[in-house]
Design an enzyme around this catalytic site. Sequence first.
Site, short mmCIF file in Angstrom:
data_model
loop_
_atom_site.label_atom_id
_atom_site.label_comp_id
_atom_site.label_asym_id
_atom_site.label_seq_id
_atom_site.Cartn_x
_atom_site.Cartn_y
_atom_site.Cartn_z
N ASP A 66 0.84 -1.20 0.00
CA ASP A 66 0.00 0.00 0.00
C ASP A 66 0.87 1.25 0.00
O ASP A 66 0.63 2.21 -0.75
CB ASP A 66 -0.92 -0.03 1.22
CG ASP A 66 -1.79 1.22 1.31
OD1 ASP A 66 -2.59 1.45 0.39
OD2 ASP A 66 -1.67 1.95 2.30
N GLU A 134 -2.00 -5.56 -3.50
CA GLU A 134 -1.06 -4.75 -2.72
C GLU A 134 0.05 -5.62 -2.14
O GLU A 134 1.23 -5.22 -2.12
CB GLU A 134 -1.79 -4.02 -1.61
CG GLU A 134 -2.70 -2.91 -2.09
CD GLU A 134 -3.39 -2.18 -0.96
OE1 GLU A 134 -3.69 -0.98 -1.12
OE2 GLU A 134 -3.62 -2.81 0.09
#
Length: 352
Positions: A66, A134
């Site tokens: 992320d 992610e």
Amino acid sequence: MLNNIIDRIKLPFRKDKELYLSLYHILGIIPHDISYYKVALMHKSIAHRNSKGRKVNNERLEFLGDAVLDAIVGDIVFRHFPGKREGFLTNTRSKIVQRDTLNRLANTMGIKDLVLSSGQSSAHNSYMGGNAFEAVVGALYLDHGYDACMKFMEKQILGELINIDKVAYKEVNFKSKLIEWSQKNRVDIEFHLVNEAKDEHGSPTFRYIVKIEGLDGGEGQGFSKKESQQIASKLTLQKLRRQPQFIDAVFAAKGNRTKMEEEPVENVPDVEQPKDFLVGDAAEAKPKHENPFHEEVFDDKPVSKRQKKDNPKSDKADEDDEFDLSDISHNKEKSREDIIAAAEAAAFGSEN
């Protein structure tokens, strides 16, 4: 050539070789340490522990990915839109890295098909695929570094699957659009939590309803407050656009509250969520590989104005791709002067 490279790598199981090939086709980069990616594709619903007895899943790599995605997409957006202000850049980046976009990318690229999870974890509309996306970026960062992640995003994602210009100028934040419209029209709006519960799998659910001038708008349920409010906002905007009696009732209620008769000063925005920033034609044109995942194609063929004129039925398709901000306001009766003017125009026209 790739098969020769794999043969030289000491992979103890055939499944590891299949995963290796799948990751190469997804990333466009040859993995080095496949153990990173195995963890990245391990959902928390799998009860797996390491030799020290600690739980192993992809949550830590998801956190890392992320952060890496935010930096890389921010870098790309900054260079792609020179001169644009901070707000525009932030909004564009958030639309690319938001869970919904990453989830669709994970489905399209086949990442979700590689995730190890329990059967219950995928029973509802979760973001398991987006979270795994992610985590894979986090694994790629540990395996190859920042430059490899940049190459993956520029070539595999923004180069082939996402049209960065379209996603930049498309609005998908329904709550923001609804609040903006209500503020410009000085209409009272509230988001009420109707219910908070858990589904059969123990996942939390939220139900919100939008109140406009005390009237019930759209009601939405999701697995987060943000998701449910977005759904409720979208349904409210649809109701305002498609039900003239509802928007009339809203401004009548506003008139009773303010003791003034007013008409909307800002048109209700369209709510069709854009799908054409995922470029299906480019994805479909990629060489076919034998791999364990499936591809999902998103059509991205624009329709010219001349085609629209020749084929009126194409208007509906355009609504799916564009945010139509055409005039939408609540109805107003014609004045006596307007009726007389129209009658005179018709009378004089018939004599010629």
